[in-house]
Motif scaffolding. Structure first.
Motif, PDB file in Angstrom:
ATOM      1  N   ILE A   1       0.843  -1.213   0.000  1.00 14.01           N
ATOM      2  CA  ILE A   1       0.000   0.000   0.000  1.00 14.01           C
ATOM      3  C   ILE A   1       0.871   1.253   0.000  1.00 14.01           C
ATOM      4  O   ILE A   1       0.636   2.182  -0.772  1.00 14.01           O
ATOM      5  CB  ILE A   1      -0.955   0.003   1.221  1.00 14.01           C
TER       6      ILE A   1
ATOM      7  N   THR B   1       2.507   1.577  -3.471  1.00 17.14           N
ATOM      8  CA  THR B   1       1.505   1.881  -4.506  1.00 17.14           C
ATOM      9  C   THR B   1       1.042   3.334  -4.414  1.00 17.14           C
ATOM     10  O   THR B   1       0.986   4.038  -5.420  1.00 17.14           O
ATOM     11  CB  THR B   1       0.284   0.937  -4.385  1.00 17.14           C
TER      12      THR B   1
ATOM     13  N   TYR C   1      -5.936   8.480   0.379  1.00 21.35           N
ATOM     14  CA  TYR C   1      -4.835   7.528   0.142  1.00 21.35           C
ATOM     15  C   TYR C   1      -3.548   7.957   0.849  1.00 21.35           C
ATOM     16  O   TYR C   1      -2.739   7.120   1.230  1.00 21.35           O
ATOM     17  CB  TYR C   1      -4.615   7.344  -1.365  1.00 21.35           C
TER      18      TYR C   1
ATOM     19  N   PRO D   1      -4.705  -3.856   5.315  1.00 21.96           N
ATOM     20  CA  PRO D   1      -4.510  -3.816   3.861  1.00 21.96           C
ATOM     21  C   PRO D   1      -5.610  -4.569   3.110  1.00 21.96           C
ATOM     22  O   PRO D   1      -6.078  -4.105   2.068  1.00 21.96           O
ATOM     23  CB  PRO D   1      -3.154  -4.510   3.651  1.00 21.96           C
TER      24      PRO D   1
ATOM     25  N   THR E   1      -8.019  -2.557   0.625  1.00 24.23           N
ATOM     26  CA  THR E   1      -7.709  -2.720  -0.804  1.00 24.23           C
ATOM     27  C   THR E   1      -8.716  -3.597  -1.544  1.00 24.23           C
ATOM     28  O   THR E   1      -9.117  -3.271  -2.649  1.00 24.23           O
ATOM     29  CB  THR E   1      -6.300  -3.318  -1.006  1.00 24.23           C
TER      30      THR E   1
ATOM     31  N   MET F   1      -7.817   1.385  -5.679  1.00 24.37           N
ATOM     32  CA  MET F   1      -6.561   0.878  -5.119  1.00 24.37           C
ATOM     33  C   MET F   1      -6.099  -0.388  -5.847  1.00 24.37           C
ATOM     34  O   MET F   1      -4.928  -0.508  -6.212  1.00 24.37           O
ATOM     35  CB  MET F   1      -6.741   0.599  -3.620  1.00 24.37           C
ATOM     36  N   THR F   2      -7.015  -1.324  -6.067  1.00 16.45           N
ATOM     37  CA  THR F   2      -6.629  -2.590  -6.741  1.00 16.45           C
ATOM     38  C   THR F   2      -6.189  -2.325  -8.183  1.00 16.45           C
ATOM     39  O   THR F   2      -5.221  -2.918  -8.651  1.00 16.45           O
ATOM     40  CB  THR F   2      -7.795  -3.607  -6.723  1.00 16.45           C
TER      41      THR F   2
ATOM     42  N   MET G   1      -2.722  -0.806  -8.115  1.00 17.35           N
ATOM     43  CA  MET G   1      -1.722  -1.855  -7.830  1.00 17.35           C
ATOM     44  C   MET G   1      -1.398  -2.660  -9.078  1.00 17.35           C
ATOM     45  O   MET G   1      -0.240  -2.919  -9.381  1.00 17.35           O
ATOM     46  CB  MET G   1      -2.249  -2.789  -6.728  1.00 17.35           C
TER      47      MET G   1
END
Length: 309
Positions: A43, A46, A58, A282, A286, A292-293, A296
């Motif tokens: 995290i 990223t 974030y 996390p 996530t 977020m995913t 990543m």
């Protein structure tokens, strides 16, 4: 007559004295610690390198993950060592350092969760003013306030116990150095000190927990003004936050909002907010967050391509 501190080290009894159980728990907690490290560092990396995750939410999430990395590392290695080798001896100074570190980062996390709730409140209840209210310098100030709050809480806890006389038993019936198990070994009356510890730790946890519940209550009440898509996204984010808050605060409140006594269930409950919550953060933040995913996936696919070249 002044009592002196004759203890140079402590013996941590750990979670269990059964060798078979120790080996099984070692494997489980090693897996938990690896997942905690990988998940939280993922995290942090990223958010730091992704161009799409520039919002304050974030920024605070990466800060929370960084805190979880240090917080977990102040406790889990000691726990793993205890489970692998059996009984574990920790020096008085190392015990105090562990006590300071865990309360510093744990306390900072408590205040940061409140900051994150405020961020969500502004985003959902005052969306048109969000970028004006949550400017970059405001976010940095709120983060610094969280760190300072955790530091002051930790300094108070450490100064409360550091000068006390430990002149006899040195066996701590726990898997890490914490306030109540240590107070049990002090060879003087700790009634007043126990009240101070409960006031410092328990009161902070309780007040912040109530404020968090109120803020999420206000947020959930305001969702009726949003369109279905906005409501779904807001519920998703708030659901993640509320899950983390419950996992972290309920055991914490049970542990500290009471007289300075230790109970057999304490060790099991401590596992929740020292080991399991830093690992779950996390996953909770996530897996239920498509932004977020996706970030990543993009970041890591880009790094794999650049490495292959």
């Amino acid at each position: 007559m002044e009592l002196k501190n004759n203890v140079t080290d402590f013996v941590l009894l750990g979670l269990t004295q059964n060798p078979k159980e120790q080996k099984v728990l070692f494997v489980i907690f090693l897996l938990f610690y690896i997942l905690t490290m990988v998940g939280n560092l993922l995290i942090v990396v990223t958010v730091s390198f992704s161009k799409t995750l520039g919002s304050p939410m974030y920024f605070f999430l990466a800060s929370l993950s960084f805190m979880d990395v240090i917080y977990s590392s102040s406790i889990s290695p000691e726990l793993l060592s205890n489970l692998f080798f059996g009984g574990n001896i920790i020096s008085f100074q190392s015990c105090m350092i562990q006590l300071f570190t865990e309360h510093f980062f744990g306390g900072s996390e408590v205040f940061l969760l409140l900051v994150m709730a405020y961020d969500r409140y502004v985003a959902i209840c005052k969306p048109l003013h969000y970028l004006v209210i949550m400017r970059q310098w405001v976010c940095v100030v709120l983060l610094v306030v969280s760190w300072v709050g955790g530091f002051l809480h930790s300094v108070i806890q450490l100064s409360t116990i550091y000068g006390l006389p430990f002149c006899g038993p040195n066996v701590i019936d726990h898997f890490f150095c914490d306030m109540y198990p240590l107070l049990k070994l002090v060879c003087t009356d700790t009634h007043v000190i126990g009240i101070l510890v409960a006031a410092n730790g328990g009161m902070i946890c309780s007040i912040v927990f109530v404020l968090l519940l109120i803020s999420y209550g206000v947020i959930l009440h305001s969702l009726k003004n949003l369109n279905p898509e906005g409501r779904r996204k807001a519920l998703q984010t708030c659901g993640s936050h509320i899950t983390v808050v419950v996992f972290f605060f309920v055991p914490c409140i049970f542990m500290y909002v009471r007289p300075a006594k230790t109970f057999p269930i304490d060790k099991s409950l401590s596992v929740f907010y020292t080991v399991i919550t830093p690992m779950l953060n996390p996953l909770i933040y996530t897996l239920r967050n498509s932004e977020m995913t996706n970030a990543m996936k993009k970041l890591w696919s880009r790094s794999i391509i650049s490495c292959s070249k």
